[in-house]
Write a protein that holds these residues in place. Structure first.
Motif, mmCIF file in Angstrom:
data_model
loop_
_atom_site.group_PDB
_atom_site.id
_atom_site.type_symbol
_atom_site.label_atom_id
_atom_site.label_comp_id
_atom_site.label_asym_id
_atom_site.label_seq_id
_atom_site.Cartn_x
_atom_site.Cartn_y
_atom_site.Cartn_z
ATOM 1 N N LYS A 163 -23.487 -62.608 38.047
ATOM 2 C CA LYS A 163 -24.381 -62.685 39.209
ATOM 3 C C LYS A 163 -23.684 -63.346 40.398
ATOM 4 O O LYS A 163 -23.886 -62.938 41.556
ATOM 5 C CB LYS A 163 -25.640 -63.467 38.833
ATOM 6 C CG LYS A 163 -26.640 -63.616 39.974
ATOM 7 C CD LYS A 163 -27.871 -64.393 39.520
ATOM 8 C CE LYS A 163 -28.868 -64.554 40.658
ATOM 9 N NZ LYS A 163 -30.079 -65.300 40.235
ATOM 10 N N ASP A 164 -22.874 -64.362 40.132
ATOM 11 C CA ASP A 164 -22.217 -65.122 41.205
ATOM 12 C C ASP A 164 -20.775 -64.698 41.453
ATOM 13 O O ASP A 164 -20.106 -65.272 42.313
ATOM 14 C CB ASP A 164 -22.250 -66.622 40.858
ATOM 15 C CG ASP A 164 -23.664 -67.171 40.799
ATOM 16 O OD1 ASP A 164 -24.517 -66.687 41.568
ATOM 17 O OD2 ASP A 164 -23.922 -68.071 39.979
ATOM 18 N N ARG B 137 -19.156 -55.965 41.331
ATOM 19 C CA ARG B 137 -20.302 -55.288 41.942
ATOM 20 C C ARG B 137 -21.105 -54.481 40.927
ATOM 21 O O ARG B 137 -22.268 -54.145 41.178
ATOM 22 C CB ARG B 137 -19.832 -54.373 43.078
ATOM 23 C CG ARG B 137 -19.175 -55.129 44.220
ATOM 24 C CD ARG B 137 -18.755 -54.205 45.344
ATOM 25 N NE ARG B 137 -18.032 -54.926 46.384
ATOM 26 C CZ ARG B 137 -17.478 -54.366 47.446
ATOM 27 N NH1 ARG B 137 -17.581 -53.036 47.619
ATOM 28 N NH2 ARG B 137 -16.825 -55.092 48.337
ATOM 29 N N VAL B 138 -20.478 -54.137 39.801
ATOM 30 C CA VAL B 138 -21.135 -53.367 38.742
ATOM 31 C C VAL B 138 -20.570 -53.833 37.406
ATOM 32 O O VAL B 138 -19.391 -54.164 37.310
ATOM 33 C CB VAL B 138 -20.886 -51.843 38.888
ATOM 34 C CG1 VAL B 138 -21.682 -51.064 37.843
ATOM 35 C CG2 VAL B 138 -21.230 -51.353 40.281
ATOM 36 N N ALA B 139 -21.418 -53.831 36.357
ATOM 37 C CA ALA B 139 -20.948 -54.134 35.003
ATOM 38 C C ALA B 139 -21.299 -52.977 34.071
ATOM 39 O O ALA B 139 -22.368 -52.376 34.191
ATOM 40 C CB ALA B 139 -21.575 -55.431 34.493
ATOM 41 N N VAL B 140 -20.368 -52.679 33.164
ATOM 42 C CA VAL B 140 -20.601 -51.682 32.117
ATOM 43 C C VAL B 140 -20.630 -52.421 30.785
ATOM 44 O O VAL B 140 -19.724 -53.195 30.481
ATOM 45 C CB VAL B 140 -19.491 -50.607 32.100
ATOM 46 C CG1 VAL B 140 -19.698 -49.640 30.930
ATOM 47 C CG2 VAL B 140 -19.457 -49.847 33.422
ATOM 48 N N VAL B 141 -21.684 -52.197 29.987
ATOM 49 C CA VAL B 141 -21.821 -52.848 28.684
ATOM 50 C C VAL B 141 -21.642 -51.804 27.589
ATOM 51 O O VAL B 141 -22.306 -50.757 27.604
ATOM 52 C CB VAL B 141 -23.209 -53.516 28.537
ATOM 53 C CG1 VAL B 141 -23.360 -54.133 27.146
ATOM 54 C CG2 VAL B 141 -23.408 -54.586 29.601
ATOM 55 N N SER B 142 -20.757 -52.088 26.638
ATOM 56 C CA SER B 142 -20.549 -51.181 25.509
ATOM 57 C C SER B 142 -20.318 -52.001 24.247
ATOM 58 O O SER B 142 -20.266 -53.235 24.292
ATOM 59 C CB SER B 142 -19.356 -50.251 25.774
ATOM 60 O OG SER B 142 -18.137 -50.978 25.715
ATOM 61 N N GLY B 143 -20.169 -51.306 23.115
ATOM 62 C CA GLY B 143 -19.909 -51.975 21.854
ATOM 63 C C GLY B 143 -18.544 -51.600 21.307
ATOM 64 O O GLY B 143 -18.178 -50.418 21.291
ATOM 65 N N ASP C 226 -31.558 -60.129 35.802
ATOM 66 C CA ASP C 226 -31.540 -60.979 36.991
ATOM 67 C C ASP C 226 -30.168 -61.083 37.666
ATOM 68 O O ASP C 226 -30.058 -61.740 38.705
ATOM 69 C CB ASP C 226 -31.998 -62.399 36.629
ATOM 70 C CG ASP C 226 -33.491 -62.478 36.356
ATOM 71 O OD1 ASP C 226 -34.210 -61.515 36.692
ATOM 72 O OD2 ASP C 226 -33.936 -63.495 35.784
ATOM 73 N N CYS C 227 -29.146 -60.467 37.098
ATOM 74 C CA CYS C 227 -27.793 -60.708 37.629
ATOM 75 C C CYS C 227 -27.544 -60.022 38.974
ATOM 76 O O CYS C 227 -26.512 -60.237 39.594
ATOM 77 C CB CYS C 227 -26.728 -60.297 36.620
ATOM 78 S SG CYS C 227 -26.337 -58.549 36.625
ATOM 79 N N GLN C 228 -28.468 -59.163 39.429
ATOM 80 C CA GLN C 228 -28.435 -58.483 40.736
ATOM 81 C C GLN C 228 -27.435 -57.326 40.794
ATOM 82 O O GLN C 228 -27.665 -56.355 41.501
ATOM 83 C CB GLN C 228 -28.178 -59.464 41.888
ATOM 84 C CG GLN C 228 -29.251 -60.536 42.004
ATOM 85 C CD GLN C 228 -29.061 -61.452 43.187
ATOM 86 O OE1 GLN C 228 -28.120 -61.312 43.955
ATOM 87 N NE2 GLN C 228 -29.957 -62.418 43.352
ATOM 88 N N LYS C 229 -26.325 -57.422 40.060
ATOM 89 C CA LYS C 229 -25.382 -56.305 40.025
ATOM 90 C C LYS C 229 -25.923 -55.247 39.050
ATOM 91 O O LYS C 229 -26.410 -55.592 37.974
ATOM 92 C CB LYS C 229 -23.999 -56.756 39.540
ATOM 93 C CG LYS C 229 -23.502 -58.113 40.040
ATOM 94 C CD LYS C 229 -23.356 -58.196 41.523
ATOM 95 C CE LYS C 229 -23.013 -59.600 42.018
ATOM 96 N NZ LYS C 229 -21.741 -60.156 41.560
ATOM 97 N N GLN D 158 -27.321 -54.470 45.787
ATOM 98 C CA GLN D 158 -27.964 -55.604 45.115
ATOM 99 C C GLN D 158 -29.380 -55.830 45.640
ATOM 100 O O GLN D 158 -30.289 -56.172 44.879
ATOM 101 C CB GLN D 158 -27.100 -56.851 45.276
ATOM 102 C CG GLN D 158 -25.796 -56.739 44.499
ATOM 103 C CD GLN D 158 -24.845 -57.903 44.721
ATOM 104 O OE1 GLN D 158 -25.264 -59.052 44.750
ATOM 105 N NE2 GLN D 158 -23.570 -57.603 44.877
ATOM 106 N N GLY D 159 -29.578 -55.610 46.930
ATOM 107 C CA GLY D 159 -30.927 -55.709 47.485
ATOM 108 C C GLY D 159 -31.852 -54.660 46.893
ATOM 109 O O GLY D 159 -33.028 -54.914 46.636
ATOM 110 N N THR D 160 -31.306 -53.466 46.638
ATOM 111 C CA THR D 160 -32.097 -52.384 46.055
ATOM 112 C C THR D 160 -32.499 -52.713 44.621
ATOM 113 O O THR D 160 -33.637 -52.470 44.208
ATOM 114 C CB THR D 160 -31.305 -51.066 46.098
ATOM 115 O OG1 THR D 160 -31.053 -50.717 47.471
ATOM 116 C CG2 THR D 160 -32.084 -49.933 45.438
#
Length: 307
Positions: free
Chosen positions: A76-77, A82-88, A138-141, A253-255
Motif C-alpha cells: 500500500k505504501d 502500482r499493481v500486485a499479482v498473487v499466485s501459488g 485496502d492496499c489501494q493497488k 488507485q482512486g478508482t
C-alpha cells in the motif's frame, strides 16, 4: 562516425536507465523477506507475491497470517509498486488452512476454563485473521489473483479479497469451512455474494462444500478468464498488470478506492464520496499529462510520477 558515437551514447544511457530500474527494484524487494511468501519484481511497478509453501501445498499457517498482513500494508505504501499479482508456488494455489495450526488453536481454547476468556481469545484471533485479507482489499493497488489447481477454504477467502481473478482450466474452488464445523469468518461470505451473478448457485456450493470447476467459476463470476496452462495464465496476468501499471497511479488507485466504497454504500453516498475525492485529485499533474497525450494523439503513452 558521429552517428556511431551517438548510437553508443544512447545505448549507454539505456543501459544506465535499465540498471537504475533494476537497482530500485532490488532495493524495494529487500523490504519483502518472508517465510511463507516470495515477493519478486520482473516488470516496472509490478510485484509478484507467491504463496511459498509448495511442500505443504501452500497451506495457510499462523506465520502466513502475520506475513500477508505485513506484505500488503507495505505494498500500500510502496511508491514503486502500482499493481500486485498473487499466485501459488508448486502444484496447487492453496490447500486452505494448515490443520496442525488449527489443532494448536483448539488446544489453546480448551486450556482456558472460563467461557468469557475463551471468547475473548477467539475474538482477537478471528479479528487478526480478518485483517490479513482485508489488507489486500485496502492496499489501494489493484491485486490480480492467478489461480491454478486447487484453491480451497482459506485460499478461496484470500482470492475473494483480490480485484481480478484469472484461473487455469484445471483450477477448482472449494469453500470448505462447513465441512470442518464452522461458518467462514474471514471474508468470503461477505465479498463473494457481491461479486457473483448467481446467489442461489453460490449458496449451494457454500452449503454443500462441493468443488466449483473453473468453467462454473467463470459462469457465476468468481473469475473473469480461464487459461489452458499456468504459464499462459501467468503471462496474461503480468501483461494485464503491466497495462494497468502504465496508467496514472492517482487515477487507478482512486478508482479502486471508489469501487470498494460504492460497493458497500448507496449510489448517493458513493457520489458524495467522489465529489470530495475528486475536488483534490482533479488537481493532480496526472490529469494534465493524460489530457495532453489524448489531445496530441501521441503514440507514446504519458509517463507518470511515483505516487
Amino acid at each position: 562516425m558521429l552517428c556511431v558515437h551517438a548510437s553508443r551514447i544512447l545505448r549507454s544511457r539505456a543501459h544506465i536507465q535499465s540498471f537504475k530500474r533494476l537497482t530500485r527494484a532490488m532495493s524495494s524487494i529487500s523490504n519483502y523477506q518472508y517465510e511463507t511468501l516470495s515477493v519478486t519484481s520482473d516488470r516496472d511497478h509490478v510485484l509478484h507475491v507467491q504463496l511459498n509453501r509448495p511442500d505443504k501445498l501452500n497451506a495457510i499457517n499462523k506465520i502466513f497470517w502475520h506475513e500477508v498482513l505485513d506484505c500488503f500494508r507495505k505494498i500500500k505504501d510502496d511508491k514503486d509498486c502500482r499493481v500486485a499479482v498473487v499466485s501459488g508456488n508448486g502444484r496447487m494455489f492453496s490447500a486452505g488452512l494448515d490443520f496442525s495450526d488449527m489443532l494448536d488453536l483448539t488446544s489453546k481454547i480448551v486450556s482456558k476454563d472460563d467461557i468469557a476468556r475463551k471468547a475473548k481469545y477467539l475474538q482477537a484471533t478471528i479479528a487478526q485473521f480478518q485483517q490479513s485479507f482485508t489488507a489486500i482489499e485496502d492496499c489501494q493497488k489493484p491485486v490480480i489473483a492467478a489461480i491454478h489447481n486447487g484453491c480451497l477454504g482459506a485460499g478461496a477467502n484470500l482470492v475473494s479479497a483480490c480485484d481480478i481473478r484469472y484461473c487455469t482450466e484445471d483450477a477448482y474452488f472449494s469453500i470448505k469451512e462447513i465441512d470442518i464445523g464452522l461458518a467462514a469468518d474471514v471474508g468470503i461470505l461477505q465479498r463473494l455474494p457481491k461479486a457473483v451473478g448467481n446467489d442461489s448457485l453460490l449458496r449451494e456450493y457454500i452449503f454443500t462444500c462441493k468443488p466449483i470447476a473453473s468453467k462454473d467459476a467463470k459462469e457465476i463470476g468468481i473469475v473473469s478468464k480461464i487459461f489452458p496452462s499456468k504459464e499462459e495464465m501467468m503471462g496474461a496476468a503480468f501483461e494485464l498488470a503491466a497495462l494497468i501499471a502504465s496508467k496514472s497511479p492517482v487515477a487507478v488507485q482512486g478508482t479502486k478506492i471508489a469501487l470498494n466504497y460504492s460497493r458497500d454504500h448507496s449510489v448517493k453516498e458513493g457520489l458524495e464520496f467522489m465529489t470530495f475525492w475528486n475536488m483534490t485529485m482533479l488537481q493532480s499533474e496526472d490529469v494534465l499529462k493524460a489530457a495532453e497525450a489524448t489531445i496530441s494523439r501521441s503514440k507514446e503513452p504519458p509517463k507518470f510520477s511515483k505516487l
